[in-house]
Design a protein around this motif. Structure first.
Motif, PDB file in Angstrom:
ATOM      1  N   SER A  15       0.819  -1.213   0.000  1.00 59.32           N
ATOM      2  CA  SER A  15       0.000   0.000   0.000  1.00 59.32           C
ATOM      3  C   SER A  15       0.853   1.263   0.000  1.00 59.32           C
ATOM      4  O   SER A  15       2.073   1.210   0.196  1.00 59.32           O
ATOM      5  N   GLY A  16       0.190   2.391  -0.166  1.00 59.95           N
ATOM      6  CA  GLY A  16       0.870   3.682  -0.065  1.00 59.95           C
ATOM      7  C   GLY A  16       1.474   3.884   1.309  1.00 59.95           C
ATOM      8  O   GLY A  16       2.554   4.459   1.454  1.00 59.95           O
ATOM      9  N   GLN A  17       0.772   3.409   2.349  1.00 66.99           N
ATOM     10  CA  GLN A  17       1.308   3.519   3.709  1.00 66.99           C
ATOM     11  C   GLN A  17       2.582   2.670   3.842  1.00 66.99           C
ATOM     12  O   GLN A  17       3.514   3.051   4.547  1.00 66.99           O
ATOM     13  N   GLY A  18       2.628   1.543   3.139  1.00 62.89           N
ATOM     14  CA  GLY A  18       3.852   0.728   3.123  1.00 62.89           C
ATOM     15  C   GLY A  18       5.011   1.499   2.505  1.00 62.89           C
ATOM     16  O   GLY A  18       6.153   1.403   2.959  1.00 62.89           O
ATOM     17  N   ALA A  19       4.714   2.296   1.470  1.00 66.88           N
ATOM     18  CA  ALA A  19       5.748   3.139   0.847  1.00 66.88           C
ATOM     19  C   ALA A  19       6.232   4.201   1.827  1.00 66.88           C
ATOM     20  O   ALA A  19       7.432   4.464   1.933  1.00 66.88           O
ATOM     21  N   ALA A  20       5.282   4.812   2.557  1.00 63.98           N
ATOM     22  CA  ALA A  20       5.661   5.831   3.537  1.00 63.98           C
ATOM     23  C   ALA A  20       6.550   5.240   4.632  1.00 63.98           C
ATOM     24  O   ALA A  20       7.456   5.912   5.140  1.00 63.98           O
ATOM     25  N   GLN A  21       6.324   3.974   4.968  1.00 61.68           N
ATOM     26  CA  GLN A  21       7.183   3.328   5.973  1.00 61.68           C
ATOM     27  C   GLN A  21       8.613   3.176   5.458  1.00 61.68           C
ATOM     28  O   GLN A  21       9.564   3.255   6.229  1.00 61.68           O
ATOM     29  N   VAL A  22       8.776   2.975   4.158  1.00 64.96           N
ATOM     30  CA  VAL A  22      10.119   2.898   3.579  1.00 64.96           C
ATOM     31  C   VAL A  22      10.820   4.250   3.734  1.00 64.96           C
ATOM     32  O   VAL A  22      11.999   4.310   4.095  1.00 64.96           O
ATOM     33  N   VAL A  23      10.100   5.345   3.496  1.00 62.78           N
ATOM     34  CA  VAL A  23      10.674   6.684   3.669  1.00 62.78           C
ATOM     35  C   VAL A  23      11.062   6.896   5.127  1.00 62.78           C
ATOM     36  O   VAL A  23      12.152   7.384   5.436  1.00 62.78           O
ATOM     37  N   GLN A  24      10.197   6.482   6.026  1.00 63.91           N
ATOM     38  CA  GLN A  24      10.488   6.605   7.458  1.00 63.91           C
ATOM     39  C   GLN A  24      11.733   5.792   7.818  1.00 63.91           C
ATOM     40  O   GLN A  24      12.610   6.269   8.547  1.00 63.91           O
ATOM     41  N   SER A  25      11.842   4.579   7.299  1.00 60.52           N
ATOM     42  CA  SER A  25      13.021   3.742   7.565  1.00 60.52           C
ATOM     43  C   SER A  25      14.285   4.385   7.006  1.00 60.52           C
ATOM     44  O   SER A  25      15.340   4.356   7.642  1.00 60.52           O
ATOM     45  N   TYR A  26      14.176   4.969   5.810  1.00 54.76           N
ATOM     46  CA  TYR A  26      15.319   5.623   5.188  1.00 54.76           C
ATOM     47  C   TYR A  26      15.888   6.704   6.110  1.00 54.76           C
ATOM     48  O   TYR A  26      17.080   6.735   6.394  1.00 54.76           O
ATOM     49  N   PHE A  27      15.016   7.588   6.588  1.00 54.84           N
ATOM     50  CA  PHE A  27      15.507   8.684   7.425  1.00 54.84           C
ATOM     51  C   PHE A  27      15.954   8.203   8.803  1.00 54.84           C
ATOM     52  O   PHE A  27      16.885   8.761   9.375  1.00 54.84           O
ATOM     53  N   ALA A  28      15.331   7.165   9.337  1.00 52.66           N
ATOM     54  CA  ALA A  28      15.788   6.614  10.619  1.00 52.66           C
ATOM     55  C   ALA A  28      17.205   6.067  10.472  1.00 52.66           C
ATOM     56  O   ALA A  28      18.059   6.292  11.338  1.00 52.66           O
ATOM     57  N   LEU A  29      17.476   5.363   9.389  1.00 54.12           N
ATOM     58  CA  LEU A  29      18.826   4.838   9.147  1.00 54.12           C
ATOM     59  C   LEU A  29      19.818   5.983   8.908  1.00 54.12           C
ATOM     60  O   LEU A  29      20.926   5.978   9.449  1.00 54.12           O
ATOM     61  N   ALA A  30      19.417   6.964   8.101  1.00 53.34           N
ATOM     62  CA  ALA A  30      20.309   8.091   7.802  1.00 53.34           C
ATOM     63  C   ALA A  30      20.639   8.882   9.062  1.00 53.34           C
ATOM     64  O   ALA A  30      21.792   9.236   9.291  1.00 53.34           O
ATOM     65  N   GLU A  31      19.630   9.146   9.901  1.00 56.42           N
ATOM     66  CA  GLU A  31      19.854   9.907  11.135  1.00 56.42           C
ATOM     67  C   GLU A  31      20.770   9.166  12.104  1.00 56.42           C
ATOM     68  O   GLU A  31      21.481   9.797  12.879  1.00 56.42           O
ATOM     69  N   SER A  32      20.754   7.838  12.045  1.00 58.94           N
ATOM     70  CA  SER A  32      21.587   7.059  12.963  1.00 58.94           C
ATOM     71  C   SER A  32      22.978   6.784  12.384  1.00 58.94           C
ATOM     72  O   SER A  32      23.739   6.009  12.943  1.00 58.94           O
ATOM     73  N   GLY A  33      23.295   7.412  11.244  1.00 63.89           N
ATOM     74  CA  GLY A  33      24.631   7.271  10.667  1.00 63.89           C
ATOM     75  C   GLY A  33      24.820   6.016   9.834  1.00 63.89           C
ATOM     76  O   GLY A  33      25.941   5.659   9.503  1.00 63.89           O
TER      77      GLY A  33
END
Length: 181
Positions: A72-90
């Motif tokens: 779903s679209g919400q599944g896509a938004a979770q990928v964006v959330q995961s991307y920034f969580a990984l990026a913020e944690s280095g």
């Protein structure tokens, strides 16, 4: 397109106590602080709230609390959330794996500190056996020079539909592009 290595360096300033007296000698330059003095803390970041200029849309739609369909679209938004969580944690290398092969990744190396607010995904669109969805994002933080920034844009994600011959990896959402001002 060439992948750009993204590196995120989070700056966490921990409070520490100072001794009652500091041993400053005649040899200590006036413009240098002794090594045991904590660096000044930066002001907390305060990005625009939803509905304010520079903030995400204020759509007041409640978020579903149930399981999310990864297609779903919400599944896509979770990928964006995961991307920034990984990026913020280095963990930039892991974060960049969420981009489509050949897509130009977001260059986070220009930031000292970066955070993201993720908005509600738009409707899914299809073309040639694939689905696409746009997810609004608000990036905020500090540049390397310490200046605050706030940018609002859109990330587009793509997944291959369940067609014969597609792989499990192709059927996952991947970031294809980001549009920022």
């Amino acid at each position: 397109m060439k992948k750009i290595a993204a590196a995120v360096s989070l700056s966490l300033v921990a409070g520490c106590s100072q001794p009652a007296s500091q041993n400053v000698t005649a040899n200590t330059p006036v413009d240098e602080a002794p090594a045991n003095v904590a660096a000044p803390q930066e002001a907390p970041l305060n990005p625009p709230a939803p509905g304010e200029p520079g903030g995400l849309p204020d759509d007041r739609t409640p978020i579903s609390e149930g399981p999310i369909d990864p297609k779903s679209g919400q599944g896509a938004a979770q990928v964006v959330q995961s991307y920034f969580a990984l990026a913020e944690s280095g963990r930039a290398a892991e974060a960049n794996k969420l981009w489509s092969d050949g897509a130009e990744t977001l260059d986070l190396g220009q930031y000292k500190e970066v955070h993201a607010n993720i908005g509600a995904p738009g409707g899914m669109e299809g073309a040639a056996g694939s689905s696409y969805v746009d997810v609004p994002v608000q990036l905020y933080g500090r540049k390397l020079d310490g200046k605050e920034f706030n940018a609002r844009g859109t990330m587009t994600l793509r997944r291959v539909n369940d067609v014969p011959g597609s792989t499990d990896e192709q059927r996952k959402w991947h970031i294809t592009k980001i549009e920022l001002p």
